[in-house]
Design an enzyme around this catalytic site. Sequence first.
Site, PDB file in Angstrom:
ATOM      1  N   VAL A 106      -5.490   1.129   7.239  1.00  0.00           N
ATOM      2  CA  VAL A 106      -4.377   1.696   7.158  1.00  0.00           C
ATOM      3  C   VAL A 106      -5.036   3.258   7.900  1.00  0.00           C
ATOM      4  O   VAL A 106      -4.293   4.003   8.139  1.00  0.00           O
ATOM      5  CB  VAL A 106      -3.786   2.346   5.860  1.00  0.00           C
ATOM      6  CG1 VAL A 106      -3.160   1.148   5.287  1.00  0.00           C
ATOM      7  CG2 VAL A 106      -4.834   2.752   5.123  1.00  0.00           C
ATOM      8  N   ASP A 107      -6.398   2.802   8.515  1.00  0.00           N
ATOM      9  CA  ASP A 107      -7.170   4.166   8.942  1.00  0.00           C
ATOM     10  C   ASP A 107      -6.855   4.534  10.152  1.00  0.00           C
ATOM     11  O   ASP A 107      -7.420   5.745  10.801  1.00  0.00           O
ATOM     12  CB  ASP A 107      -8.695   3.899   8.495  1.00  0.00           C
ATOM     13  CG  ASP A 107      -9.174   2.699   9.233  1.00  0.00           C
ATOM     14  OD1 ASP A 107      -8.636   2.381  10.383  1.00  0.00           O
ATOM     15  OD2 ASP A 107     -10.128   1.990   8.720  1.00  0.00           O
ATOM     16  N   HIS A 122      -0.636  -3.462   6.901  1.00  0.00           N
ATOM     17  CA  HIS A 122      -0.292  -2.569   5.606  1.00  0.00           C
ATOM     18  C   HIS A 122       0.058  -0.978   5.791  1.00  0.00           C
ATOM     19  O   HIS A 122      -0.235  -0.129   5.144  1.00  0.00           O
ATOM     20  CB  HIS A 122      -1.487  -2.478   4.813  1.00  0.00           C
ATOM     21  CG  HIS A 122      -1.852  -4.089   4.336  1.00  0.00           C
ATOM     22  ND1 HIS A 122      -3.209  -4.437   3.763  1.00  0.00           N
ATOM     23  CD2 HIS A 122      -0.980  -4.976   4.185  1.00  0.00           C
ATOM     24  CE1 HIS A 122      -3.098  -5.724   3.389  1.00  0.00           C
ATOM     25  NE2 HIS A 122      -1.638  -6.176   3.602  1.00  0.00           N
TER      26      HIS A 122
HETATM   27  P1  OAD Z   1     -12.374  -5.840   0.602  1.00  0.00           P
HETATM   28  O1  OAD Z   1     -12.928  -4.944   0.027  1.00  0.00           O
HETATM   29  O2  OAD Z   1     -11.527  -6.821  -0.231  1.00  0.00           O
HETATM   30  O3  OAD Z   1     -13.290  -6.626   1.755  1.00  0.00           O
HETATM   31  C1  OAD Z   1     -14.142  -6.175   2.414  1.00  0.00           C
HETATM   32  C2  OAD Z   1     -14.820  -7.317   3.268  1.00  0.00           C
HETATM   33  O4  OAD Z   1     -15.748  -6.613   4.272  1.00  0.00           O
HETATM   34  C3  OAD Z   1     -15.937  -8.095   2.528  1.00  0.00           C
HETATM   35  O5  OAD Z   1     -15.663  -9.284   2.735  1.00  0.00           O
HETATM   36  C4  OAD Z   1     -17.376  -7.315   2.611  1.00  0.00           C
HETATM   37  O6  OAD Z   1     -18.265  -8.602   2.610  1.00  0.00           O
HETATM   38  C5  OAD Z   1     -16.998  -7.157   4.193  1.00  0.00           C
HETATM   39  N1  OAD Z   1     -17.971  -6.073   4.682  1.00  0.00           N
HETATM   40  C6  OAD Z   1     -18.418  -4.991   4.232  1.00  0.00           C
HETATM   41  N2  OAD Z   1     -18.858  -4.261   5.251  1.00  0.00           N
HETATM   42  C7  OAD Z   1     -19.145  -4.835   6.385  1.00  0.00           C
HETATM   43  C8  OAD Z   1     -19.581  -4.689   7.439  1.00  0.00           C
HETATM   44  N3  OAD Z   1     -20.249  -3.698   7.781  1.00  0.00           N
HETATM   45  N4  OAD Z   1     -19.543  -5.581   8.511  1.00  0.00           N
HETATM   46  C9  OAD Z   1     -18.651  -6.870   8.367  1.00  0.00           C
HETATM   47  N5  OAD Z   1     -18.292  -7.142   7.025  1.00  0.00           N
HETATM   48  C10 OAD Z   1     -18.280  -6.153   6.142  1.00  0.00           C
HETATM   49  O7  OAD Z   1     -11.263  -5.272   1.739  1.00  0.00           O
HETATM   50  P2  OAD Z   1     -10.094  -6.070   2.630  1.00  0.00           P
HETATM   51  O8  OAD Z   1     -10.296  -7.584   2.887  1.00  0.00           O
HETATM   52  O9  OAD Z   1      -9.858  -5.037   3.856  1.00  0.00           O
HETATM   53  O10 OAD Z   1      -4.490  -3.783   0.903  1.00  0.00           O
HETATM   54  O11 OAD Z   1      -8.971  -5.830   1.545  1.00  0.00           O
HETATM   55  C11 OAD Z   1      -7.766  -6.182   1.883  1.00  0.00           C
HETATM   56  C12 OAD Z   1      -6.652  -5.540   1.283  1.00  0.00           C
HETATM   57  O12 OAD Z   1      -6.814  -5.292  -0.365  1.00  0.00           O
HETATM   58  C13 OAD Z   1      -6.380  -4.008   2.128  1.00  0.00           C
HETATM   59  O13 OAD Z   1      -5.738  -4.031   3.164  1.00  0.00           O
HETATM   60  C14 OAD Z   1      -5.843  -3.256   0.636  1.00  0.00           C
HETATM   61  C15 OAD Z   1      -6.421  -3.896  -0.217  1.00  0.00           C
HETATM   62  O14 OAD Z   1      -5.924  -3.605  -1.698  1.00  0.00           O
HETATM   63  C16 OAD Z   1      -3.402  -2.710   0.540  1.00  0.00           C
HETATM   64  O15 OAD Z   1      -3.748  -1.637   0.346  1.00  0.00           O
HETATM   65  C17 OAD Z   1      -2.035  -3.444   0.322  1.00  0.00           C
END
Ligand code: OAD
Length: 251
Positions: A106-107, A122
């Site tokens: 959402v950023d 989202h």
């Molecule tokens: P997560 O925190 O669940 O996952 C973040 C992912 O990014 C993990 O797989 C990490 O290993 C990976 N990661 C971290 N740093 C990285 C980097 N520099 N390069 C590549 N990968 C990296 O976050 P999301 O999957 O985005 O929803 O979460 C999905 C949704 O859950 C969000 O949109 C939000 C949250 O609840 C809502 O608010 C509706």
Amino acid sequence: MITEAAVIPGELIDKLADSRKIVFFTGSGVSAESGIPTFRGDDGLWKKFSAQELANFDSFMRNPDMVWEWYQYRRRIIHDSEPNAGHRAIVDFEKYFDVTVITQNVDDLHHRAGSSHVLELHGNITRNKCTQCGEIFTGEVRLEDRKPPRCACGALIRPDVVWFGENLPEGVYEKAEESCEACDMMFVVGTSGVVYPAALLPSAALSSGAIVVDVNIDEEDHQHNRRFFLKGRSGDVLPALFERVKILKEY
Ligand code: OAD
């Protein structure tokens, strides 16, 4: 095929060079190098804060002051951050490909980086909307006496983001699914892939014959039915990938 970032398989580069439509499906990991916390890692937001209290409509109506305070805190972090090399590389891919970005973030950083076609599943934290009449408000909101703002219709205004249990913005998921079904290659970047329906999108691409590539720092978040896994930070992997394909395209 699993590989460290420095080693990008030639087979992947060849297939990418032959592709026309590509999709980047991103999660909070793509913004981690901009200083924006992810949700589920050791320092993740949902380790410190309760999703039930902060990303839920009923809870907002019960305690709007608390929810607003948390969103204003996140907005300050986002406002002070800049797109990173991963966001910028995704823009660079537009030089050679028809690129769609589908983001759970959402950023607003894909827009700020300059991506032309972004589908926000989202919502967007830089906007607000009325809980009653749905009017959209753009631009910064300053709270008077820390009180949540109200619309001209009298109802509370809330951040224009999707909370748990809510539908995605109208038509956006459908467009995302169409892009996945039509693409030649899909990069799944920096997401744990546990939030639905977004998490279904890579399967839509796979079942339509696209090559799906995971880019993540954590091998545990690589789904093994996907063709390639590029292990590393998106700010390192995506620019490296772009440089490799640029050589093939230009010489
Ligand atoms: P997560 O925190 O669940 O996952 C973040 C992912 O990014 C993990 O797989 C990490 O290993 C990976 N990661 C971290 N740093 C990285 C980097 N520099 N390069 C590549 N990968 C990296 O976050 P999301 O999957 O985005 O929803 O979460 C999905 C949704 O859950 C969000 O949109 C939000 C949250 O609840 C809502 O608010 C509706």
